[in-house]
Write an enzyme that holds these catalytic residues in place. Structure first.
Site, PDB file in Angstrom:
ATOM      1  N   HIS A 110      34.509  38.626  40.247  1.00  0.00           N
ATOM      2  CA  HIS A 110      35.069  38.703  41.611  1.00  0.00           C
ATOM      3  C   HIS A 110      34.780  37.362  42.296  1.00  0.00           C
ATOM      4  O   HIS A 110      33.978  37.286  43.226  1.00  0.00           O
ATOM      5  CB  HIS A 110      34.408  39.877  42.345  1.00  0.00           C
ATOM      6  CG  HIS A 110      35.114  40.301  43.601  1.00  0.00           C
ATOM      7  ND1 HIS A 110      36.324  39.785  44.003  1.00  0.00           N
ATOM      8  CD2 HIS A 110      34.763  41.214  44.552  1.00  0.00           C
ATOM      9  CE1 HIS A 110      36.692  40.353  45.130  1.00  0.00           C
ATOM     10  NE2 HIS A 110      35.759  41.221  45.491  1.00  0.00           N
ATOM     11  N   GLN A 144      34.972  36.673  46.226  1.00  0.00           N
ATOM     12  CA  GLN A 144      33.846  37.247  46.964  1.00  0.00           C
ATOM     13  C   GLN A 144      32.657  36.288  46.928  1.00  0.00           C
ATOM     14  O   GLN A 144      32.016  36.027  47.955  1.00  0.00           O
ATOM     15  CB  GLN A 144      33.463  38.595  46.346  1.00  0.00           C
ATOM     16  CG  GLN A 144      32.298  39.261  47.041  1.00  0.00           C
ATOM     17  CD  GLN A 144      32.668  39.782  48.418  1.00  0.00           C
ATOM     18  OE1 GLN A 144      33.653  40.489  48.560  1.00  0.00           O
ATOM     19  NE2 GLN A 144      31.899  39.430  49.432  1.00  0.00           N
ATOM     20  N   CYS A 175      28.806  43.087  49.373  1.00  0.00           N
ATOM     21  CA  CYS A 175      30.232  42.718  49.391  1.00  0.00           C
ATOM     22  C   CYS A 175      31.092  43.767  50.087  1.00  0.00           C
ATOM     23  O   CYS A 175      32.201  43.465  50.513  1.00  0.00           O
ATOM     24  CB  CYS A 175      30.728  42.498  47.971  1.00  0.00           C
ATOM     25  SG  CYS A 175      30.547  43.952  46.931  1.00  0.00           S
ATOM     26  N   ARG A 215      44.516  41.931  41.383  1.00  0.00           N
ATOM     27  CA  ARG A 215      43.312  42.767  41.242  1.00  0.00           C
ATOM     28  C   ARG A 215      43.611  43.791  40.145  1.00  0.00           C
ATOM     29  O   ARG A 215      44.532  44.587  40.278  1.00  0.00           O
ATOM     30  CB  ARG A 215      42.961  43.471  42.546  1.00  0.00           C
ATOM     31  CG  ARG A 215      41.895  44.545  42.328  1.00  0.00           C
ATOM     32  CD  ARG A 215      41.324  45.097  43.589  1.00  0.00           C
ATOM     33  NE  ARG A 215      40.413  44.149  44.198  1.00  0.00           N
ATOM     34  CZ  ARG A 215      39.528  44.460  45.154  1.00  0.00           C
ATOM     35  NH1 ARG A 215      39.454  45.687  45.608  1.00  0.00           N
ATOM     36  NH2 ARG A 215      38.730  43.539  45.655  1.00  0.00           N
ATOM     37  N   ARG A 224      35.658  36.036  53.795  1.00  0.00           N
ATOM     38  CA  ARG A 224      36.691  36.165  52.758  1.00  0.00           C
ATOM     39  C   ARG A 224      37.968  35.484  53.250  1.00  0.00           C
ATOM     40  O   ARG A 224      38.640  34.771  52.510  1.00  0.00           O
ATOM     41  CB  ARG A 224      36.985  37.651  52.465  1.00  0.00           C
ATOM     42  CG  ARG A 224      35.837  38.431  51.843  1.00  0.00           C
ATOM     43  CD  ARG A 224      35.561  37.996  50.431  1.00  0.00           C
ATOM     44  NE  ARG A 224      36.714  38.135  49.559  1.00  0.00           N
ATOM     45  CZ  ARG A 224      37.150  39.280  49.007  1.00  0.00           C
ATOM     46  NH1 ARG A 224      36.489  40.393  49.220  1.00  0.00           N
ATOM     47  NH2 ARG A 224      38.227  39.302  48.221  1.00  0.00           N
ATOM     48  N   ASP A 236      25.227  45.797  45.567  1.00  0.00           N
ATOM     49  CA  ASP A 236      26.613  46.265  45.424  1.00  0.00           C
ATOM     50  C   ASP A 236      26.542  47.726  44.946  1.00  0.00           C
ATOM     51  O   ASP A 236      25.469  48.194  44.539  1.00  0.00           O
ATOM     52  CB  ASP A 236      27.337  45.376  44.389  1.00  0.00           C
ATOM     53  CG  ASP A 236      28.814  45.723  44.217  1.00  0.00           C
ATOM     54  OD1 ASP A 236      29.382  46.451  45.065  1.00  0.00           O
ATOM     55  OD2 ASP A 236      29.416  45.257  43.212  1.00  0.00           O
TER      56      ASP A 236
HETATM   57  N1   CP Z   1      34.594  43.233  48.845  1.00  0.00           N
HETATM   58  C1   CP Z   1      35.849  43.576  48.499  1.00  0.00           C
HETATM   59  O1   CP Z   1      36.470  42.976  47.601  1.00  0.00           O
HETATM   60  O2   CP Z   1      36.381  44.606  49.205  1.00  0.00           O
HETATM   61  P1   CP Z   1      37.730  45.391  48.876  1.00  0.00           P
HETATM   62  O3   CP Z   1      37.497  46.111  47.553  1.00  0.00           O
HETATM   63  O4   CP Z   1      37.919  46.337  50.021  1.00  0.00           O
HETATM   64  O5   CP Z   1      38.851  44.414  48.742  1.00  0.00           O
HETATM   65  N1  NVA Z   2      31.584  46.004  41.927  1.00  0.00           N
HETATM   66  C1  NVA Z   2      32.509  46.570  42.887  1.00  0.00           C
HETATM   67  C2  NVA Z   2      32.943  45.520  43.861  1.00  0.00           C
HETATM   68  C3  NVA Z   2      33.898  46.006  44.920  1.00  0.00           C
HETATM   69  C4  NVA Z   2      34.345  44.924  45.850  1.00  0.00           C
HETATM   70  C5  NVA Z   2      33.692  47.170  42.164  1.00  0.00           C
HETATM   71  O1  NVA Z   2      34.185  46.550  41.211  1.00  0.00           O
HETATM   72  O2  NVA Z   2      34.121  48.275  42.514  1.00  0.00           O
END
Ligand code: CP
Ligand code: NVA
Length: 305
Positions: free
Chosen positions: A129, A132, A264, A102, A292, A224
């Site tokens: 992502h 997700q 999400c 990540r 997930r 989101d």
């Molecule tokens: N939806 C999601 O990826 O959550 P986190 O950022 O908590 O991993």
């Molecule tokens: N768009 C959001 C998704 C989090 C799971 C971010 O990148 O923070």
């Protein structure tokens, strides 16, 4: 054969993505049948941003498949600063059988994939992502019985999640509407990709700046956060711009009567979604979170077996 990674759903065929969803559903139904699929294998979890769902679902998922994980926090690796990205990849692949990353810049994950001889799994970048979106389409399948032709209205920022919903929805033949304020549309490269690839599956992707038009008769309404991780300094300005795009009962009234609400998570209640909607009977947000776990087990099993 070169190593297969999971960077974006656009790198996968329709049959492969359907296969991942089928496998996720099978693993959810009979988890005990899969407890030694990745016996003794190690997955590194490399995080440069915070996480609840991604960290826990990968950690628990690899354990449930017979393997184990190693969590590497932003301070542990300091990607590209303490050590170059190619060198990080070439060290990890001597010791682990898969790496979930990540990070901020999508280029980082592309570079990791170029140099790693073990699978790299995208656990979120500024661009996409994909894990997700696979979990989300699995959830839509569970609730709606099918995803082809399904009308999904994504309302909010044309961000990483919007891109991955477009990639996955196009591969699965869905109608994906991206509903954003002017200037916050998804990346042109993804819109062009969607236009090019949609005819093969009968998918439809369209972009609008009108929330009521975008949500009209939708089977799924998805939102989101307005400011993603890394955009905290824009949060205040965005709150003013995005308020007409809040998913509240008035906006939900434009969707189909049996529409489901998706997010999400994490949610900023009172901003992109009201309590009334996220806590309503239409909301499936915690099923998405659970899925997930199941769908990522399918991704790990495919890549790391
Ligand atoms: N939806 C999601 O990826 O959550 P986190 O950022 O908590 O991993
Ligand atoms: N768009 C959001 C998704 C989090 C799971 C971010 O990148 O923070």
């Amino acid at each position: 054969m070169s190593t297969r990674h999971f960077i974006d759903a656009s790198d996968y065929t329709t049959a492969e993505i359907k296969g991942l969803i089928d496998e996720g559903i099978a693993m959810k139904a009979n988890p005990r049948e899969y407890t030694s699929v990745l016996q003794g294998k190690a997955l590194a979890l490399l995080f440069e941003k915070p996480s609840l769902r991604t960290r826990v679902s990968f950690d628990v998922g690899i354990h449930q498949l017979g393997g184990f994980s190693i969590y590497l926090s932003p301070n542990d690796i300091n990607l590209g600063k303490r050590e170059s990205i190619p060198d990080v990849a070439r060290n990890l692949d001597r010791m682990v059988q898969g790496v979930m990353v990540r990070t901020f810049s999508h280029q980082v994950i592309l570079d990791m994939a170029e140099y790693s001889r073990v699978p790299i799994i995208n656990g979120l970048t500024d661009f996409s992502h994909p894990c997700q979106a696979v979990a989300d389409f699995m959830t839509m399948r569970e609730y709606k019985g099918r995803v082809d032709g399904l009308k999904l209205a994504y309302v909010g920022d044309g961000n990483n999640l919007a891109h991955s919903l477009m990639h996955t929805g196009v591969r699965l033949g869905s109608e994906v509407r991206i509903v954003t304020p002017k200037g916050y549309e998804p990346d042109t490269s993804v819109v062009e990709w969607a236009q090019r690839e949609s005819p093969a599956t009968g998918a439809k992707v369209w972009i609008t700046n009108d929330p009521a038009e975008g949500v009209k008769d939708a089977d799924v309404v998805y939102t989101d956060v307005w400011a993603s991780m890394g955009q905290e300094s824009e949060a205040e300005e965005r709150r003013k711009i995005f308020i007409p795009f809040q998913v509240n009962s008035d906006l939900m009234a434009h969707a189909a009567d049996d529409a489901i609400f998706m997010h999400c998570l994490p949610a900023h209640r009172g901003e992109e979604v009201t309590d009334e909607v996220i806590d309503s009977r239409q909301s499936v947000v915690f099923d998405q979170a659970e899925n997930r776990l199941h769908s990522q087990k399918a991704v790990m099993a495919l890549l790391m077996k």
